[in-house]
Design a protein around this motif. Structure first.
Motif, PDB file in Angstrom:
ATOM      1  N   ILE B  30       0.836  -1.205   0.000  1.00  0.00           N
ATOM      2  CA  ILE B  30       0.000   0.000   0.000  1.00  0.00           C
ATOM      3  C   ILE B  30       0.870   1.253   0.000  1.00  0.00           C
ATOM      4  CG2 ILE B  30      -1.610   1.369   1.358  1.00  0.00           C
ATOM      5  CD1 ILE B  30      -3.018  -1.115   2.178  1.00  0.00           C
ATOM      6  N   TYR B  31       1.878   1.249   0.855  1.00  0.00           N
ATOM      7  CA  TYR B  31       2.745   2.426   0.922  1.00  0.00           C
ATOM      8  C   TYR B  31       3.440   2.689  -0.407  1.00  0.00           C
ATOM      9  CZ  TYR B  31       2.540   3.929   5.761  1.00  0.00           C
ATOM     10  OH  TYR B  31       2.132   4.473   6.953  1.00  0.00           O
ATOM     11  N   CYS B  33       2.407   1.894  -3.415  1.00  0.00           N
ATOM     12  CA  CYS B  33       1.459   2.481  -4.367  1.00  0.00           C
ATOM     13  C   CYS B  33       1.212   3.953  -4.049  1.00  0.00           C
ATOM     14  CB  CYS B  33       0.126   1.728  -4.317  1.00  0.00           C
ATOM     15  SG  CYS B  33       0.243   0.047  -4.869  1.00  0.00           S
ATOM     16  N   LEU B  34       1.002   4.222  -2.765  1.00  0.00           N
ATOM     17  CA  LEU B  34       0.716   5.606  -2.381  1.00  0.00           C
ATOM     18  C   LEU B  34       1.856   6.535  -2.776  1.00  0.00           C
ATOM     19  CD1 LEU B  34      -0.915   5.234   1.153  1.00  0.00           C
ATOM     20  CD2 LEU B  34      -2.020   5.813  -0.997  1.00  0.00           C
ATOM     21  N   ILE B  35       3.081   6.057  -2.531  1.00  0.00           N
ATOM     22  CA  ILE B  35       4.211   6.937  -2.803  1.00  0.00           C
ATOM     23  C   ILE B  35       4.395   7.154  -4.293  1.00  0.00           C
ATOM     24  CG2 ILE B  35       6.719   7.152  -2.633  1.00  0.00           C
ATOM     25  CD1 ILE B  35       6.565   5.857   0.066  1.00  0.00           C
ATOM     26  N   LEU B  37       2.174   7.056  -6.603  1.00  0.00           N
ATOM     27  CA  LEU B  37       1.111   7.950  -7.058  1.00  0.00           C
ATOM     28  C   LEU B  37       1.433   9.393  -6.688  1.00  0.00           C
ATOM     29  CD1 LEU B  37      -1.563   7.970  -8.471  1.00  0.00           C
ATOM     30  CD2 LEU B  37      -2.710   7.677  -6.290  1.00  0.00           C
ATOM     31  N   ALA B  38       1.967   9.556  -5.473  1.00  0.00           N
ATOM     32  CA  ALA B  38       2.309  10.904  -5.030  1.00  0.00           C
ATOM     33  C   ALA B  38       3.385  11.510  -5.919  1.00  0.00           C
ATOM     34  CB  ALA B  38       2.771  10.876  -3.571  1.00  0.00           C
ATOM     35  N   ILE B  40       3.972  10.821  -9.074  1.00  0.00           N
ATOM     36  CA  ILE B  40       3.374  11.197 -10.357  1.00  0.00           C
ATOM     37  C   ILE B  40       2.606  12.509 -10.235  1.00  0.00           C
ATOM     38  CG2 ILE B  40       1.764  10.508 -12.163  1.00  0.00           C
ATOM     39  CD1 ILE B  40       2.406   7.661 -11.590  1.00  0.00           C
ATOM     40  N   CYS B  41       1.977  12.710  -9.073  1.00  0.00           N
ATOM     41  CA  CYS B  41       1.223  13.946  -8.902  1.00  0.00           C
ATOM     42  C   CYS B  41       2.127  15.159  -8.844  1.00  0.00           C
ATOM     43  CB  CYS B  41       0.390  13.892  -7.619  1.00  0.00           C
ATOM     44  SG  CYS B  41      -1.038  12.866  -7.766  1.00  0.00           S
ATOM     45  N   ILE B  42       3.284  14.964  -8.268  1.00  0.00           N
ATOM     46  CA  ILE B  42       4.144  16.121  -8.072  1.00  0.00           C
ATOM     47  C   ILE B  42       4.862  16.527  -9.355  1.00  0.00           C
ATOM     48  CG2 ILE B  42       6.202  16.944  -6.891  1.00  0.00           C
ATOM     49  CD1 ILE B  42       5.436  15.650  -4.471  1.00  0.00           C
TER      50      ILE B  42
END
Lengths: 296, 293, 424
Positions: B30-31, B33-35, B37-38, B40-42
């Protein structure tokens, strides 16, 4: 008890009055004016002539109207399903107090929503440029390809790019809405369920989601309304042209072309109201679908 | 609850120990994936900020991740053509006022629809929903005529007042109320013979905290980024909000990417501040003890 | 109950206060003897002219409103129609001029006291054609001169043509066949790094302006069919670098010398080449290509309901026919206007360092006299830029295989877009 609550119901009128007064003055006139124009051949400046249903008949026979409608629905569909589901899962995960760094994640996922759609479209256009875009540059340097790929020439790829931009820009936004909704759910309920030995997944599917139903309905309807009106991203991505053979031209881009470039405001207004009817139909469908779930 | 806890304790701790162990692998995934995704957002965000430090020629020809030396040049170029801070102030005033007004009126209206069963309630609400469904671009022409007749062209009211009647906000707050404000709260207030308005202001509004914060952010951002309506309805340079001024800087013949992204960078700043202020509300815990107690 | 009503009333008061405060505008500071006219434009280019105008006429103050972006025309039309906040003088760009020329809100400048038809013979013929409405009356006057030429890279010309002298380059590129041959050679010798043309637009732009509609009937000029052949051939023979106009790669090609020939108009020097490749001064030259053309243009019109027509006319006359000002504009801003008389006078003396010292005013003066004169309608711009270019791309990508299909598609799209036109 009953008598008292019934007596107070007329107060509802007072509460909704300010909104409807403001709307009646500032919101209604432009809509009615557009409706009136849709029955004329107004070009923006000369006195309009009445043409009755002529514009609407023309819209129903316009192949470009149907093509852009297809583009819009496809682009929207491909982006909205991941957008609403991923954001719900994310909201649930980030609602957990035990998760480390959730404040940061929450903020970062929302970043894409802060920039204007137009500037994002421009940036992506820059990245996917055939000869000098960052992506091709990167792929050639890493050695994956020999010659730069003309990404923007493929119709389906362009549609996918627009869908991706939309997902990227709005998943954080949907997530924030779900988070607000989750905050409204009594945490004691969740704790009680956990004490009874329920797994997280189970809690999620059988307790949280049903309680969030009003919010989920909200997300679906507003995403339909917003989805049909996609404009900024494909417009700036394709520099107004709509991409290869107008593959990425959405309904509102077509409306913009017709109304503001060809100056056929009457026809454009007719397109707008046809889209309006489509939005209503889709909303009704999604409302019925969400309601059916609860009855089951 | 308190009497039950000591007996439950051993069972609970064993369970927790198990779950901690079991979730470690899942948690890592989970971590990850979260990271990712983060990140890519930045990236686009970061790119835009980097581009604001380059000049147009460089952005057009090379692709770089590193900052360049042109930030000051871009800034002075832009400042010489427009009054950046005036635009900033205008945007803030317009966005702030619109947001506050639309949130308050939105809450009022949503409360009216959610908790009072008056005649015609469903039809009026459907009407409200329908108004959101009309594509808005053509409304520009009608709005111009309307404000021209009212004599409100080139006034802040022309932008703020229509924004106060925000159907979207009403819809969301109503859904939120249905999902999380039980009727009992209001009934208990009525039993205490509080005035309807008082009930709204002192009991319902505070519970709406998370919803209003989320909406506050969106409304503020939406109003801040609103480009078309001020462009068409304003005429004085000193009333233009920032996005319109930034567009003014672009020449007609071509695009200066460095200036464009500098404009984006300047515009983003206040939004981040507003977001930082409001987002705490969304995660903050809501005490619903009032009902159970 | 009392408190309830009080809060209600105070809310209404707040809202009305907002209306009143915003409605009240502080009165114009100077109620002096200065007269004021309002000028609208879609660029800030007129700023220089306004400065000079106010110097010459200190009693007239110009209120300049610059409306950027795609909605200038919408705002202009709304203003002209409702009269509120309408400008006295407004600019119109070439793409919209034929659409607006017949609108009654544009003052007839052929009539007295303006008598513009005595003045416009100073301008190039192709500009004059755009200024008249369907009855031959002048409704707008264009101050910008926009003839085109081929901007070429001197270093590449020396390398592949053996010379960079414009006089010697010109005969080597006066037909498309010659350019295509050069293109093939250059592409091979440079290992696919250098090309003759940037994209298909280079070919089609050289024929912009040929009308599509005559007497309410769609007419497909055979030249446009020739363009379809040319672009397909150009792609097959690797003459095109495939860089989209205005894209990052396009700008980069100017900086790095990856394309030899760029057809462009007068304003391209300032706004395309100098903007995209400021460090390549001296590396460019101008030569005539296979076809004389014009691109763009700005026109000024007067609002027929203005109450300051005499002042408005002073501004329009100044911007278009004041020789002293036009010379200053040309020399100080490197701006090529539509005034033949002034440009001929300056031809011998104005040169550009960016173009390696070439006398570009001389070049453009000659080019302007060659630009064909067309009678364009309000449909031409859309049909050309939207419909034809879309079909062209499909043809180029082989999504449409034959010219017959292309013609059918054009006819279909024109019929849909403009149902009032006669299409067979």
């Amino acid at each position: 008890m009953f008598a008292k609550s019934i007596r107070k119901d007329h107060y509802g009128y007072y509460f909704i009055a300010p909104f409807f007064i403001l709307f009646a003055i500032f919101g209604l006139y432009p809509i009615l004016y557009s409706l009136y124009i849709s029955f004329t051949n107004f070009d923006g400046i000369t006195t309009p002539d009445f043409v009755g249903m002529g514009n609407y008949i023309a819209v129903l026979q316009d192949p470009l109207f149907y093509k852009t409608l297809f583009n819009t629905l496809f682009i929207w569909g491909v982006s909205v399903v991941p957008q609403l589901t991923v954001s719900l899962v994310l909201a649930f995960i980030l609602n957990d107090k035990l998760l480390k760094g959730r404040d940061i994640f929450r903020a970062v996922y929302f970043f894409p929503n802060i920039v204007t759609a137009a500037s994002l479209g421009l940036l992506v256009s820059l990245i996917f440029d055939w000869q000098s875009g960052g992506l091709n540059h990167f792929l050639v340097q890493v050695g994956l390809i020999d010659n730069p790929i003309n990404w923007k020439n493929d119709p389906w790829f362009m549609r996918l790019i627009v869908s991706s931009i939309l997902f990227f820009q709005y998943f954080g936004y949907s997530m924030v809405i779900y988070l607000a909704g989750l905050q409204g759910i009594d945490p004691a309920l969740q704790e009680a369920a956990q004490m009874d030995g329920a797994k997280k997944k189970h809690i999620f599917i059988h307790i949280i989601v049903p309680m969030l139903r009003p919010i989920i309905l909200f997300q679906m309807i507003t995403s339909i309304i917003g989805g049909i009106q996609i404009f900024d991203q494909p417009f700036t991505l394709t520099n107004g042209t709509g991409g290869p053979d107008r593959a990425a031209m959405t309904s509102i881009m077509y409306l913009y072309n017709v109304a503001f470039q060809s100056t056929r405001f009457g026809y454009g207004a007719a397109i707008a109201f046809c889209l309006f009817i489509i939005i209503i139909l889709l909303s009704v469908v999604s409302f019925m679908m969400t309601n059916r779930k609860s009855r089951a | 609850m308190q009497t039950v806890k000591p007996v439950e304790q051993p069972k609970v701790t064993i369970q927790q120990y198990d779950t901690v162990r079991r979730l470690t692998l899942g948690k890592v995934i989970i971590y990850l994936c979260l990271i990712s995704l983060a990140v890519i957002c930045i990236i686009p965000f970061y790119l835009m900020l980097i581009y604001s430090t380059h000049n147009n020629a460089t952005i057009a020809s090379t692709f770089t991740f590193l900052p360049g030396p042109f930030l000051l040049d871009n800034y002075t170029n832009m400042a010489s053509k427009i009054n950046i801070w005036r635009g900033f102030g205008n945007s803030f005033f317009i966005a702030g006022t619109s947001t506050v007004l639309s949130l308050y009126i939105g809450s009022l209206t949503a409360y009216g629809f959610a908790k009072f069963k008056f005649k015609g309630r469903n039809w009026l609400f459907l009407f409200l929903l329908a108004t959101m469904m009309v594509p808005g671009q053509l409304a520009l022409i009608g709005m111009y005529r309307l404000f021209s007749t009212l004599g409100l062209l080139d006034s802040y009211a022309a932008i703020i007042l229509p924004a106060a009647a925000n159907a979207f906000n009403v819809f969301f707050i109503k859904q939120f109320m249905e999902s999380s404000i039980p009727d009992e709260i209001i009934e208990s207030a009525r039993v205490d013979s509080a005035g309807e308005f008082r009930t709204f202001n002192h009991i319902v509004l505070p519970i709406l905290g998370p919803a209003i914060s989320a909406l506050g952010i969106f409304t503020f951002i939406g109003s801040w980024n609103n480009f078309l309506t001020p462009l068409v309805l304003f005429f004085s340079l000193d009333k233009y909000p920032l996005p319109v001024l930034v567009a003014l800087v672009q020449g007609y013949y071509g695009m200066d990417y460095g200036l464009l992204y500098l404009g984006v960078a300047i515009s983003i700043l206040p939004i981040i501040i507003v977001f930082a202020i409001f987002s705490k509300q969304i995660i903050g815990s809501v005490a619903l003890g009032a009902v159970k107690g | 109950m009392k408190k309830f009503k009080l809060k209600y009333i105070s809310m209404i008061a707040l809202v009305s206060a907002v209306i009143m405060v915003s409605g009240c505008q502080p009165n114009g500071a100077n109620q002096s003897k200065q007269e004021e006219i309002t000028v609208w434009s879609f660029t800030d280019e007129a700023g220089y002219a306004i400065e000079k105008f106010e110097e010459k006429y200190p009693d007239i103050k110009v209120n300049f409103v610059n409306i950027p972006g795609n909605f200038y025309i919408t705002k202009l039309k709304s203003a002209l129609q409702t009269t509120s906040k309408a400008p006295d003088v407004f600019m119109i760009e070439n793409a919209n001029i034929r659409e607006l020329i017949d609108v009654p809100y544009l003052e007839n400048l052929s009539a007295a006291p303006y008598n513009a038809n005595e003045l416009i013979p100073e301008q190039y013929d192709f500009v004059q054609a755009n200024e008249k409405d369907s009855e031959g009356n002048i409704r707008a006057i264009g101050y910008q001169g926009t003839p085109g030429g081929i901007y070429y890279r001197r270093d590449l010309a020396k390398q592949y043509l053996g010379t960079d002298d414009p006089e010697k380059v010109a005969p080597q590129i006066d037909t498309w066949e010659k350019i295509f041959e050069i293109g093939e050679r250059v592409e091979q010798q440079s290992g696919n790094k250098v090309h003759a043309l940037a994209n298909w637009n280079a070919i089609s732009n050289s024929y912009d302006g040929i009308p599509w509609v005559k007497d309410g009937k769609l007419v497909i000029d055979p030249t446009y069919m020739k363009v379809l052949d040319l672009v397909r051939e150009a792609r097959q023979r690797h003459v095109l670098a495939e860089l989209d106009d205005g894209s990052a790669g396009y700008a980069a090609s100017m900086q790095k010398g990856q394309v030899m020939f760029y057809p462009g108009a007068t304003w391209a020097l300032q706004y395309t080449f100098k903007a995209n490749a400021p460090d390549t001064e001296g590396l460019w030259g101008l030569a005539p290509g296979p076809s004389a053309f014009s691109a763009g243009g700005t026109y000024i019109a007067m609002y027929s309901k203005s109450d300051k027509k005499d002042l408005a006319w002073k501004f329009i006359e100044f911007y278009n026919f004041d020789h002293d000002f036009l010379s200053e504009l040309a020399k100080e801003q490197d701006y090529f206007t539509s005034n033949m008389v002034v440009n001929d006078q300056l031809a011998g003396s104005v040169s550009s360092a960016y173009l390696g010292g070439q006398k570009h005013f001389e070049f453009f003066s000659e080019a302007a006299k060659q630009v064909p004169v067309y009678e364009r309608t309000k449909y031409d711009s859309i049909i050309n830029n939207d419909i034809f270019k879309n079909v062209l791309q499909l043809y180029l990508n082989n999504d449409i295989l034959t010219k017959e299909e292309a013609v059918k598609r054009i006819k279909r799209d024109v019929k849909l877009r403009f149902p009032e036109l006669e299409v067979d």
